[in-house]
Design an enzyme around this catalytic site. Structure first.
Site, PDB file in Angstrom:
ATOM      1  N   CYS A 163      36.558  53.321  35.017  1.00  0.00           N
ATOM      2  CA  CYS A 163      36.881  54.731  35.195  1.00  0.00           C
ATOM      3  C   CYS A 163      37.628  55.302  33.990  1.00  0.00           C
ATOM      4  O   CYS A 163      38.870  55.359  33.980  1.00  0.00           O
ATOM      5  CB  CYS A 163      37.687  54.959  36.471  1.00  0.00           C
ATOM      6  SG  CYS A 163      37.790  56.712  36.826  1.00  0.00           S
ATOM      7  N   CYS A 344      33.131  60.860  37.659  1.00  0.00           N
ATOM      8  CA  CYS A 344      34.549  60.565  37.586  1.00  0.00           C
ATOM      9  C   CYS A 344      35.311  61.725  38.222  1.00  0.00           C
ATOM     10  O   CYS A 344      35.295  62.835  37.690  1.00  0.00           O
ATOM     11  CB  CYS A 344      34.914  60.397  36.109  1.00  0.00           C
ATOM     12  SG  CYS A 344      36.577  59.800  35.908  1.00  0.00           S
TER      13      CYS A 344
HETATM   14  P1  FAD Z   1      34.924  44.861  41.228  1.00  0.00           P
HETATM   15  O1  FAD Z   1      34.905  45.883  42.304  1.00  0.00           O
HETATM   16  O2  FAD Z   1      36.130  44.738  40.372  1.00  0.00           O
HETATM   17  O3  FAD Z   1      34.627  43.473  41.937  1.00  0.00           O
HETATM   18  C1  FAD Z   1      34.438  42.271  41.233  1.00  0.00           C
HETATM   19  C2  FAD Z   1      34.529  41.143  42.246  1.00  0.00           C
HETATM   20  O4  FAD Z   1      34.144  39.917  41.621  1.00  0.00           O
HETATM   21  C3  FAD Z   1      35.961  40.941  42.760  1.00  0.00           C
HETATM   22  O5  FAD Z   1      35.957  40.873  44.164  1.00  0.00           O
HETATM   23  C4  FAD Z   1      36.386  39.622  42.121  1.00  0.00           C
HETATM   24  O6  FAD Z   1      37.305  38.884  42.929  1.00  0.00           O
HETATM   25  C5  FAD Z   1      35.055  38.897  41.985  1.00  0.00           C
HETATM   26  N1  FAD Z   1      35.046  37.891  40.916  1.00  0.00           N
HETATM   27  C6  FAD Z   1      35.674  37.936  39.726  1.00  0.00           C
HETATM   28  N2  FAD Z   1      35.422  36.825  39.017  1.00  0.00           N
HETATM   29  C7  FAD Z   1      34.585  36.063  39.769  1.00  0.00           C
HETATM   30  C8  FAD Z   1      33.975  34.804  39.581  1.00  0.00           C
HETATM   31  N3  FAD Z   1      34.169  34.096  38.456  1.00  0.00           N
HETATM   32  N4  FAD Z   1      33.189  34.310  40.560  1.00  0.00           N
HETATM   33  C9  FAD Z   1      32.988  35.019  41.715  1.00  0.00           C
HETATM   34  N5  FAD Z   1      33.547  36.227  41.947  1.00  0.00           N
HETATM   35  C10 FAD Z   1      34.335  36.734  40.976  1.00  0.00           C
HETATM   36  N6  FAD Z   1      35.413  54.408  40.129  1.00  0.00           N
HETATM   37  C11 FAD Z   1      34.946  55.578  40.636  1.00  0.00           C
HETATM   38  O7  FAD Z   1      33.758  55.686  40.934  1.00  0.00           O
HETATM   39  N7  FAD Z   1      35.773  56.671  40.805  1.00  0.00           N
HETATM   40  C12 FAD Z   1      37.085  56.609  40.517  1.00  0.00           C
HETATM   41  O8  FAD Z   1      37.820  57.586  40.707  1.00  0.00           O
HETATM   42  C13 FAD Z   1      37.618  55.395  40.014  1.00  0.00           C
HETATM   43  N8  FAD Z   1      38.932  55.295  39.708  1.00  0.00           N
HETATM   44  C14 FAD Z   1      39.441  54.087  39.337  1.00  0.00           C
HETATM   45  C15 FAD Z   1      40.808  53.992  39.123  1.00  0.00           C
HETATM   46  C16 FAD Z   1      41.377  52.768  38.777  1.00  0.00           C
HETATM   47  C17 FAD Z   1      42.858  52.694  38.551  1.00  0.00           C
HETATM   48  C18 FAD Z   1      40.549  51.616  38.669  1.00  0.00           C
HETATM   49  C19 FAD Z   1      41.165  50.270  38.331  1.00  0.00           C
HETATM   50  C20 FAD Z   1      39.183  51.707  38.857  1.00  0.00           C
HETATM   51  C21 FAD Z   1      38.607  52.940  39.185  1.00  0.00           C
HETATM   52  N9  FAD Z   1      37.238  53.093  39.391  1.00  0.00           N
HETATM   53  C22 FAD Z   1      36.726  54.281  39.829  1.00  0.00           C
HETATM   54  C23 FAD Z   1      36.299  52.034  38.974  1.00  0.00           C
HETATM   55  C24 FAD Z   1      35.741  51.179  40.101  1.00  0.00           C
HETATM   56  O9  FAD Z   1      36.769  50.713  40.945  1.00  0.00           O
HETATM   57  C25 FAD Z   1      34.977  50.012  39.483  1.00  0.00           C
HETATM   58  O10 FAD Z   1      34.024  50.513  38.566  1.00  0.00           O
HETATM   59  C26 FAD Z   1      34.283  49.170  40.523  1.00  0.00           C
HETATM   60  O11 FAD Z   1      35.200  48.608  41.430  1.00  0.00           O
HETATM   61  C27 FAD Z   1      33.497  48.039  39.855  1.00  0.00           C
HETATM   62  O12 FAD Z   1      32.834  47.309  40.829  1.00  0.00           O
HETATM   63  P2  FAD Z   1      32.343  45.820  40.509  1.00  0.00           P
HETATM   64  O13 FAD Z   1      31.745  45.320  41.762  1.00  0.00           O
HETATM   65  O14 FAD Z   1      31.581  45.765  39.255  1.00  0.00           O
HETATM   66  O15 FAD Z   1      33.725  45.049  40.229  1.00  0.00           O
END
Ligand code: FAD
Length: 401
Positions: A163, A344
């Protein structure tokens, strides 16, 4: 080699991306799905901005992992350490080897606190915080509400971060609180941005210029935090345009750490060896790996050059689910394509928000009929605080939105 388990589809990471894809695959009739995930808690990270801004409790962002995993998915509790796409296996930290027919990689992004000298220590001290972790976000609000005068610094690193708007949203929430309290005139607010503009899409950049000016925020463009002295409360900021280095003494600081692909992904055959950021090297439209056709990736760990958000994942998950299903059915070409959509929701005060929506070409891509979201609006605030969390927990994670 002994294979301890095998799944038709194996998903790495049960975050926003992993759970959404698992739910969609189940709905499409694929039953044998394994999901490797170490954490017992699932986080809705977008809420952490509001936690840091004192507008939501941290507990509202967390739910037991078990409660969000779709029924019928096998949860392999553990952390993937290596992947062997030639053998179609991954190894888990406890030594188990798990085989797959198709692999979906979505372990999120890594917070590289140590890339800025002093930053890792600074967030253990009372004057610095970051909304980028569940544990630290409440401290951001403690710092904001106890500040009456002095200098507050908000930083954003260069390179992709989750984000891209979040580093500045918290500055506006803080400034608006100080305005309400009548102390903004006694607080110097410095916002350090690595980019030449406030945002990549001009129409939103212009609105954010107005917002920052309204609060009297000093915006340092083309600039980065390169060092922190936590004891002296000194932030060293480099302006890349003239190459100038300046020390800013702060009374509170909100930092965003540099980010990159998880180290095990960088070291794996899934990463582009020429790209030091190390993301899983996928085709930006099909989200399939460019060299390993049995592997797909989405979310923050993928190399597709979209803005890394949950909103992007909402558009990527159906593409991955359809393409994985087609690939399992032996399709020659993949049917679904992702256009880079991301959005966003940028909080500009404690009651207003603007919704930046755009695609790979950084073109404005509005999706809400009849509502002009290029300007800050009060109704959009309710979308951020209540509408989007509802959509996330009840529809997106169930593969229904
Ligand atoms: P994540 O949701 O981070 O999940 C990754 C998962 O993989 C976790 O559960 C972790 O435990 C697991 N994992 C890690 N390593 C391993 C491994 N080696 N083996 C197995 N599992 C593993 N997005 C929006 O759309 N709007 C917003 O307003 C927004 N604001 C945000 C504000 C903040 C402060 C933050 C931090 C993020 C924000 N986001 C926002 C971004 C959004 O949260 C992320 O883009 C999204 O969560 C990414 O999803 P993901 O599944 O790729 O990763």
């Amino acid at each position: 080699m002994t294979i301890d388990a095998h799944h038709q589809v194996l998903i790495v990471g049960a975050g926003s991306a992993g759970v959404s894809v698992a739910a969609r695959l189940l709905r499409s009739g694929i039953r044998d799905i394994g999901l490797v995930e170490p954490s017992a808690t699932h986080y809705y990270q977008p809420l952490w901005t509001l936690v840091g801004g004192g507008r939501a409790p941290a507990r509202a962002s967390a739910r037991p992992q078990r409660s969000v995993l779709p029924k019928g998915v096998s949860w392999i509790r553990g952390r993937v350490e290596t992947v062997a796409p030639g053998e179609r296996t991954v190894t888990v930290a406890d030594g188990r080897t798990v085989g797959y027919d198709r692999l979906v990689v979505c372990p999120g992004i890594q917070l590289d606190w140590n890339r800025v000298p002093g930053m890792a220590q600074a967030v253990t001290e009372p004057h610095t915080s970051s909304n980028y972790t569940y544990e630290l976000a409440p401290r951001t609000w403690d710092l904001i509400r106890s500040m009456r005068s002095g200098t507050a610094v908000f930083t954003m690193p260069a390179g992709p971060v989750k984000c891209g708007g979040a580093p500045q949203k918290i500055a506006y929430l803080a400034a608006d609180h100080w305005r309400e309290q009548g102390v903004l005139k006694d607080i110097r607010v410095v916002l350090v941005l690595p980019t030449p503009g406030m945002f990549g899409v001009p129409v939103f950049a212009a609105e954010l210029e107005r917002v920052a000016a309204r609060y009297g925020i000093e915006v340092r463009r083309n600039s980065e935090l390169v060092e922190v002295d936590p004891d002296g409360r000194d932030a060293v900021v480099v302006d890349h345009a003239p190459g100038a280095r300046e020390s800013v003494r702060f009374d509170m600081m909100h930092v965003v750490p540099p980010q990159s692909a998880p180290d095990w992904v960088k070291a794996s055959p899934l990463a582009d060896p020429a790209d030091p950021a190390g993301y899983v090297e996928i085709d930006r439209h099909t989200l399939r790996h460019v060299r390993h056709p049995d592997v797909f990736a989405l979310g923050d760990a993928g190399s597709s050059p979209n803005s890394k958000t949950g909103a992007a994942i909402r558009k990527q998950a159906p593409v991955v689910a359809r393409n994985v299903a087609a690939s399992l059915a032996g399709a020659e070409s993949l049917p679904a394509s992702y256009d880079g959509y991301s959005s966003c929701p940028i909080t500009t005060s404690r009651h207003t928000m603007l919704l930046a929506e755009f695609d790979y070409a950084l073109r404005h891509r509005p999706t809400l009929p009849l509502i002009d979201t290029t300007h800050e609006r009060r109704d959009m605030w309710y979308l951020k605080r209540y509408g989007l969390p509802f959509l996330y927990w009840n529809l997106m994670l169930r593969g229904r939105a």
